[in-house]
Scaffold this motif. Sequence first.
Motif, mmCIF file in Angstrom:
data_model
loop_
_atom_site.group_PDB
_atom_site.id
_atom_site.type_symbol
_atom_site.label_atom_id
_atom_site.label_comp_id
_atom_site.label_asym_id
_atom_site.label_seq_id
_atom_site.Cartn_x
_atom_site.Cartn_y
_atom_site.Cartn_z
ATOM 1 N N LYS B 22 -9.798 -66.074 -28.000
ATOM 2 C CA LYS B 22 -11.255 -66.144 -27.993
ATOM 3 C C LYS B 22 -11.787 -67.110 -29.057
ATOM 4 N N CYS B 25 -11.899 -64.768 -32.617
ATOM 5 C CA CYS B 25 -10.847 -63.808 -32.978
ATOM 6 C C CYS B 25 -9.589 -64.126 -32.183
ATOM 7 N N CYS B 27 -7.913 -62.313 -30.072
ATOM 8 C CA CYS B 27 -7.708 -61.630 -28.787
ATOM 9 C C CYS B 27 -7.470 -62.662 -27.693
ATOM 10 N N THR B 39 -9.608 -56.603 -26.853
ATOM 11 C CA THR B 39 -10.746 -56.458 -27.774
ATOM 12 C C THR B 39 -10.245 -56.074 -29.162
ATOM 13 N N CYS B 40 -11.055 -56.419 -30.163
ATOM 14 C CA CYS B 40 -10.733 -56.111 -31.549
ATOM 15 C C CYS B 40 -12.052 -55.911 -32.301
ATOM 16 N N CYS B 43 -14.667 -58.924 -31.736
ATOM 17 C CA CYS B 43 -15.368 -59.103 -30.467
ATOM 18 C C CYS B 43 -16.019 -57.804 -29.970
HETATM 19 ZN ZN LIG Z 1 -11.243 -59.819 -30.490
#
Ligand SMILES: [Zn+2]
Lengths: 101, 491
Positions: B22, B25, B27, B39-40, B43
């Motif tokens: 992304k 980040c 991910c 996701t993290c 995000c």
């Molecule tokens: Zn993320």
Amino acid sequence: MDLSDADILHVARLARLHLTPDELGPVRADLNRVLAYVSQLQKLDLEGVRPTMHVVETHAPLREDRPEPSLGIAEATKNGPVVENGMFLVPRIMEGGASGE
Amino acid sequence: MSRDYEVIVGLEVHVELKTATKLFCGCEAAFGADPNSHTCPVCLGMPGVLPVLNREAIHLAVRSALALNCEVRPFSKFDRKQYFYPDLPKAYQISQFDEPLAEYGWVTIRPASGEGRRIGIRRIHVEEDAGKLNHLGQRLGDATGSLVDLNRAGVPLIEIVSEPDLRSAEEARLYLTELRAILSYLDVSDLRMEEGSMRCDANVSLRPVGYEGALEDLSRVEIKNVNSIRNVQRGIEYEVERQAEMLLRGERIVKETRGFDDATGRTYSQRSKEEANDYRYFPEPDLPPLVLSAEWIESVRQALPALPDAIREALVSRGIPPKDAEVLVLDREAYQYWLQATERFEDDRLVTNWMLSDVARLINARGESYAKAAVGPDGLVELLELIGSGKISGRMAKEVLEAMFETGKRAEEVVKEKGMSQITDEGAIRSIVEEVLKQHPAVIQDYLSGKEKALAFLVGQVMKQTRGQAKPDLVNQLLKDVIHHDYNTAQ
Ligand SMILES: [Zn+2]
């Protein structure tokens, strides 16, 4: 510059704040005081001065495009009040809600 | 109805960049994973996290900007665009407002009538995508709720904003087609409109003749999120008619956002734009400005691949008719297929003809693409070589090609299995027969005067010409036919 009740209601709506009629007056007074304080900046002569975009004189570091582990679905959705099929369930979206890209 | 107005169209195109991760980040950015598996905290919009820019996203954005003739700013910044919507966990999107990555570019379109025309690109900026909402119900209006998948949240996008230079729905189609072709050669995005990796909003207004005000002051209707180039064209066509009728009735056109209904071909009102948009942009405090050196920008420019205009020129200079060249250029996979085939086979035009007729027909019928065609460029070349060597006729080759697509077998194998190793095509043999007879008038006289052996000699000559692959009884029959028809009466 003085904010009117209409201005206050508009800003509150954008911020999704629900002000009661009782709160309107005090909020207006507070915001006007804040604006008056900040407006001192208008007295400065800023001819030829570049706007400060960032408080530290630096530029954005760039990251390599290498994947890192994500949280995992269970961990990622743990805070959701209602989760269905690994997704956050939200109430029906009203037409007219601001969307954009 | 008098058309005393001019159509003014500007397009905003969002393109998802083909990065591994992304924008802010680590991910994965891939499409189609289990909901929320990519996701993290960054995000998901958790407090206390910091975005860090993806180098490759900036690289792909600059590559796109340079190919679209833009000036890339050595210094650009990110801003927060604020609105509430469930697909946007932070309640703001990190975008670029007043100092975008690139500006002042153009795309050349070529209307069927008239000269090529430059359509201005006002700006290209980098931003993050939002998540995806799955509405529980047929339409947003009667949905009981929505399920939020944030895999797409934070995927890098560029937004390419054209100047309001387009004057018809057809010009909008040409612009999008050319833009997509350019981006496909750059390999910066999947460009799948149906999957949302390329999305288009169209701003449509009508300028009455004699109007002297600013274009921005015309009431503009924005058609949002149309999912194919064809539908962008249809949406604009409908919108032009709708607005023209309103003007004719003396009605005021409301500035608003409209959706497009694929089934009816109509646009419908979504919300009034006048009150909704108040994004309160301000500089993103979590990201320092993006500074790009002139040397680095230049190195990206040097690495640009051949782009459609250069390819058009190259194809035409190799003798490909402009119309055929256009078909090849607009489909990068077709062009690459063509390149590989012509590298091994010297007749460029023959390759082109076979590709654009039979190969294209079979690919379409089978729902394949040039990149994933059952018969690749090598397979086609082997078939063309069989025609070239006289082993099969062009007409037989069509049948062989179909079998190759169906069975995945090579041309030679199909020919052998179908017993086509001899020439059974009457037309092909007849022309050889006629050629042989022209060269041997004396032998014909012998035959006509009763020497049966003379016929055997002629059969032998035809067989020699076809390297023994003509069907002998057919050759016999044809020789007799042609002699009796063309030579006997002359006596
Ligand atoms: Zn993320």
